[in-house]
Enzyme design. Structure first.
Site, mmCIF file in Angstrom:
data_model
loop_
_atom_site.group_PDB
_atom_site.id
_atom_site.type_symbol
_atom_site.label_atom_id
_atom_site.label_comp_id
_atom_site.label_asym_id
_atom_site.label_seq_id
_atom_site.Cartn_x
_atom_site.Cartn_y
_atom_site.Cartn_z
ATOM 1 N N ASP A 1 165.343 120.587 11.604
ATOM 2 C CA ASP A 1 164.602 121.933 12.103
ATOM 3 C C ASP A 1 163.116 121.637 12.214
ATOM 4 O O ASP A 1 162.431 120.979 11.240
ATOM 5 C CB ASP A 1 164.845 122.992 11.163
ATOM 6 C CG ASP A 1 166.481 123.413 11.207
ATOM 7 O OD1 ASP A 1 167.023 122.880 12.351
ATOM 8 O OD2 ASP A 1 167.201 124.013 10.311
ATOM 9 N N LYS A 2 162.471 122.585 12.715
ATOM 10 C CA LYS A 2 160.842 122.657 12.796
ATOM 11 C C LYS A 2 160.192 122.609 11.397
ATOM 12 O O LYS A 2 159.251 122.036 10.779
ATOM 13 C CB LYS A 2 160.468 123.720 13.513
ATOM 14 C CG LYS A 2 159.036 123.660 13.693
ATOM 15 C CD LYS A 2 158.463 124.774 14.811
ATOM 16 C CE LYS A 2 156.931 124.499 15.196
ATOM 17 N NZ LYS A 2 156.266 125.695 16.036
#
Length: 240
Positions: free
Chosen positions: A107-108
């Site tokens: 995930d970012k």
């Protein structure tokens, strides 16, 4: 891959320029094969057996690349995005000729171990649901993580969409208002670690992947740094 290939294709593939630029090097007598100046870029050579020199430098040919990155927060696990910085953007331009892509995703806002490669078979070996390659994370959790949570993770956790995860190994490092844990999972559902803890009524506030299979993140790599994997490290993932 064919044993022999066009010389200009080989040089272009490993980042020495476009076919047109390679032609310019050849015109300047800057390319040699086995010590002989080459006049024609279309000749076929064996990149693994023949000695190829360009501008006096002997090339080391490879058709696959495997990179370990310590992914920072704020970049996405993708090869290209017109608006957001990607993990491939962090890699030196000399590597981009290999058309790298991330193996899976983080995930970012998640940090840690990410593999980039151009080897589709290698990526499939790691990502295939049939392989169940373990992935280990360090996380900080808002809320006290208990032995009851450990048992529930061992049994599999029912996520918000009704899916029951495979058994996971939860190790409590610190159990306080903000707990610290290590978690090993054997699949890669969307936001899985976060959703597993949400099912326990707790929230992940920091997440870092520290291992995939037997391959551990090189802790000497600062966030955003990367290096190529050794043959031994590739084997830790590519033996299944």
């Amino acid at each position: 891959m064919a044993k022999t290939q066009r010389l200009d294709k080989i040089l272009s593939h490993i980042g020495y320029g476009t076919r047109k630029e390679i032609k310019g090097f050849i015109k300047k007598n800057s390319v040699r094969v086995n010590g002989t100046v080459v006049k024609d870029g279309s000749i076929h050579v064996d990149p693994y057996q023949d000695e190829i020199e360009i501008n006096g430098e002997t090339i080391c040919y490879r058709d696959t690349v495997y990179i370990m990155m310590n992914k920072p927060q704020g970049v996405i696990s993708a090869s290209f995005d017109p608006q957001v910085e990607t993990v491939v953007d962090l890699v030196d331009a000399s590597y981009r000729v290999f058309d790298l892509f991330p193996v899976g995703r983080l995930d970012k806002d998640t940090e840690g171990l990410l593999i980039l490669t151009n080897d589709g078979k290698f990526a499939h070996e790691i990502l295939s649901p049939k392989k169940h390659v373990p992935k280990t994370y360090f996380a900080m959790i808002q809320g006290k993580v208990t032995e009851e949570d450990v048992i529930r993770f061992q049994e599999g956790v029912v996520l918000d969409d009704g899916y029951k995860t495979l058994p996971a190994e939860l190790n409590i490092l610190k159990s306080e208002d903000v707990s610290e844990i290590e978690l090993t999972i054997y699949e890669g559902k969307f936001h899985q670690v976060k959703r597993m803890f949400e099912a326990m009524g707790k929230k992940v506030i920091y997440l870092k992947r520290i291992a995939m299979g037997d391959l551990k993140l090189d802790e000497t790599l600062a966030l955003g740094e990367y290096r190529e994997l050794t043959e031994e490290e590739v084997g830790k993932l590519f033996y299944r």
